[in-house]
Design an enzyme around this catalytic site. Structure first.
Site, mmCIF file in Angstrom:
data_model
loop_
_atom_site.group_PDB
_atom_site.id
_atom_site.type_symbol
_atom_site.label_atom_id
_atom_site.label_comp_id
_atom_site.label_asym_id
_atom_site.label_seq_id
_atom_site.Cartn_x
_atom_site.Cartn_y
_atom_site.Cartn_z
ATOM 1 C CB ALA A 259 11.620 -12.889 20.712
ATOM 2 N N GLY A 262 12.490 -8.065 21.345
ATOM 3 C CA GLY A 262 11.895 -8.603 22.495
ATOM 4 C C GLY A 262 10.804 -7.895 22.795
ATOM 5 N N GLY A 263 10.040 -6.855 22.209
ATOM 6 C CA GLY A 263 9.035 -6.127 22.451
ATOM 7 C C GLY A 263 7.671 -6.984 22.937
ATOM 8 C CE LYS A 264 3.549 -8.436 18.746
ATOM 9 N NZ LYS A 264 4.431 -7.546 17.850
ATOM 10 C CB CYS A 383 3.334 -5.831 11.320
ATOM 11 S SG CYS A 383 4.883 -6.138 10.641
#
Length: 449
Positions: A259, A262-264, A383
């Site tokens: 995580a 925590g953006g997603k 990414c």
């Protein structure tokens, strides 16, 4: 009145007072910092911070402008050095002004005038190289400003699109935000931010794109009232798309295994309307630190499980093995898809770095597979543009676990995406030139019933 800030590695500086340094003095500072980065092989952010501490008279507006010059120099480090025939900070800045910012030789000469705090005047050789230098005969790693050792892998993925994609990775990234639909609709956020002239993101139904100035500066969104109220998060459109493709549904138990900040996790909570049981964790508890404030601000309901440090660290997910509906693995990777935002990272990348990341990816994929219930879904995201971290990592899991099988990623949550992505053997690949996003990879797998 809104103020300006320059984005650095996803973070934003403070507001800008009136500038103190002349444009020529800023160039001198950028040259000094680029030389420091090269000599000490250190991250650009550290070199910029140290320079600012040693030159406190420079306002934050000056520091932001200098950062812009430094990051643009790193974007064009190889090609600028090729054109100018040297790898010094001075050569990189001069070449960058021509290649990245489009200045002609007379304009560059006017900045390099030798006045107080300005760089020394251009030499005859520098003037000649500015007038006649070309990338026509440069090899792909020079023309595309990328480490040579990754080109075979990138060529395997990109083929004839290699150079266009490398050049797209050398441009500045846009400033995207994800509207927090737990607080308001995208239309309402669009209206609230009207003075910033936002545009809707081309593919993500959750996003807005905020225009940048010619110098690369954007609004200081971290002090915007709507941000402070949890109305949006700063998140690249590609990351938003990956969250949508995760396919989380109300009523599911969803584990965000890597995580980080925590953006997603926040995106999944908004997508499901806080109706899924989302559990966020990360092997490194330090990376989880920002999530708590973000959750408080956003209203997202996410259970955070922070591992303890030390040798006797317990598995905080052991009670969930074999029961989880969906696991999102936003895996640690080389970050080759984020070079627009972190141009210095590509020059610090080494073959050994890739080997270390591959080992981490295998470990986290194996852990995710054990969490899944029969029929559960594993969504693997990086990414990265390197096939070794993407299709090959998925193939490794399939070889190690007979209980996991691949399935096609459902692209329906993002209308129009199907025509914009590269289809790989195991997943889909987003990229700057093709998708207009950072280079995200997404693959979907399931545990056999």
């Amino acid at each position: 009145m809104r103020v300006q800030a320059w984005p650095q590695d996803g973070k934003f500086n403070e507001t800008f007072p009136e500038p103190i340094l002349t444009p020529s003095a800023r160039l001198s500072a950028a040259i000094e910092i680029l030389d420091d980065i090269a000599d000490r092989r250190r991250p650009a952010a550290d070199a910029l911070k140290d320079w600012g501490l040693a030159h406190r008279y420079a306002g934050s507006g000056d520091r932001a402008a200098i950062a812009s010059l430094v990051y643009d120099g790193l974007r064009r480090r190889a090609s600028a050095a090729w054109v100018m025939g040297a790898e010094t900070g001075r050569a990189i800045v001069i070449g960058m002004l021509r290649l990245q910012r489009g200045l002609a030789e007379p304009s560059i000469a006017s900045l390099f005038d030798g006045a107080r705090f300005a760089p020394p005047p251009l030499t005859e050789d520098e003037r000649k190289r500015l007038a006649e230098g070309s990338l026509a005969d440069a090899p792909p790693d020079i023309a595309g400003d990328a480490p040579a050792f990754v080109l075979p892998s990138l060529t395997a993925l990109l083929g004839d699109a290699l150079l266009p994609e490398l050049r797209a990775l050398g441009r500045r990234a846009p400033l995207d935000i994800r509207v927090n639909t737990l607080k308001q609709s995208r239309e309402e956020a669009f209206a609230a931010l009207a003075d910033l002239s936002p545009e809707t993101t081309p593919l993500s139904a959750l996003g807005l794109r905020i225009p940048l100035g010619e110098d690369g500066r954007g609004p200081a969104l971290h002090v915007d009232p709507l941000f402070l109220e949890g109305g949006f998060e700063i998140q690249d459109e590609g990351s938003q798309i990956a969250s949508l493709l995760a396919g989380a549904k109300p009523g599911e138990t969803v584990v965000d295994l890597c995580a980080g900040g925590g953006g997603k996790s926040l995106a999944l909570a908004a997508i499901t309307g806080n109706a899924a049981h989302i559990i966020a964790t990360d092997a490194d508890p330090r990376r989880l630190a920002p999530i708590h404030e973000r959750l408080r601000r956003s209203g997202a309901q996410v259970e955070v499980r922070t591992p303890r440090t030390g040798k006797a660290r317990a598995d905080v997910l052991a009670d969930l093995d074999g029961t989880v509906d969906r696991v999102l693995v936003d895996a640690p990777c080389t970050g080759t898809g984020t070079w627009r935002r972190n141009p210095d990272a590509k020059w610090r990348l080494r073959p050994g770095s890739l080997a270390g990341r591959l080992a981490e990816q295998a470990e986290v994929l194996d852990r995710a597979a054990r969490l899944l219930r029969p029929g559960g879904t594993l969504v693997y995201v990086t990414c990265s543009l390197l096939p070794e971290e993407n299709d090959a990592a998925v193939d490794g899991l399939l070889q190690r676990s007979g209980a996991i099988r691949p399935v096609a990623t459902d692209l329906a949550p993002v209308p129009g995406l199907d025509e914009k992505v590269r289809k790989t053997a195991r997943g889909i690949q987003m990229s700057p030139a093709l998708t207009g996003t950072d280079g995200f990879y997404v693959a979907t797998l399931t545990r056999k019933s």
